[in-house]
Design an enzyme around this catalytic site. Structure first.
Site, short mmCIF file in Angstrom:
data_model
loop_
_atom_site.label_atom_id
_atom_site.label_comp_id
_atom_site.label_asym_id
_atom_site.label_seq_id
_atom_site.Cartn_x
_atom_site.Cartn_y
_atom_site.Cartn_z
CD GLN A 14 -1.63 2.23 1.43
OE1 GLN A 14 -1.34 2.58 1.65
NE2 GLN A 14 -2.57 2.97 1.05
CB SER A 71 -2.81 8.87 -0.72
OG SER A 71 -2.88 7.60 -1.61
CE LYS A 72 -7.88 2.51 3.12
NZ LYS A 72 -8.58 1.18 2.84
CB ILE A 73 -1.62 5.78 4.45
CG1 ILE A 73 -2.06 6.89 5.61
CG2 ILE A 73 -0.78 6.47 3.43
CD1 ILE A 73 -1.59 7.33 5.85
#
Length: 131
Positions: A16, A39-41
């Site tokens: 990811q 952004s998704k993290i």
């Protein structure tokens, strides 16, 4: 040497973060000065290095956790603002909990409001694997 053992969660986190780095590289080529990258993290190993990398091209980098995300979940969002500048902050990214009191809380139950419609509870098809 004995190869290191990695859990599925560690592999997921690494993949990811690699995806976020690739999307940040694309954003650096496309964003106008002052632009924003989101952004998704996964918070954990490697997240601090990711924040530091973004700080080299953005004036502000924060870690945001929406209220609708479970408290136990490591997922969050990186928000990098002010493309073309350099962030003066050092150390861990500022953490911001998002969502007001009227937002859904993923760790709570809510009553059903079906406006006069009937509701029938059904048992789960399969019990949890590790309750």
């Amino acid at each position: 040497l004995v190869p290191a053992e990695y859990s599925a969660r560690q592999v997921d986190s690494h993949l990811q973060h690699s995806l976020v780095r690739a999307s940040a590289a694309c954003a650096r080529r496309m964003l106008a000065p002052g632009g924003v990258f989101v952004s998704k993290i996964y918070r954990g190993r490697g997240a601090t290095a990711l924040f530091e990398d973004l700080r080299s091209d953005f004036t502000e980098v924060i870690c945001a956790k929406p209220r609708c995300s479970r408290s136990a979940s490591v997922e969050a969002f990186v928000v990098a603002r002010g493309f073309g500048g350099r962030c003066a902050d050092a150390g861990p990214a500022r953490f911001v909990a998002c969502g007001g009191d009227d937002a859904f809380d993923a760790d709570a139950s809510f009553p059903l409001d079906l406006e006069g419609l009937a509701y029938e509870f059904l048992e789960p098809v399969q019990a949890p694997l590790r309750p």
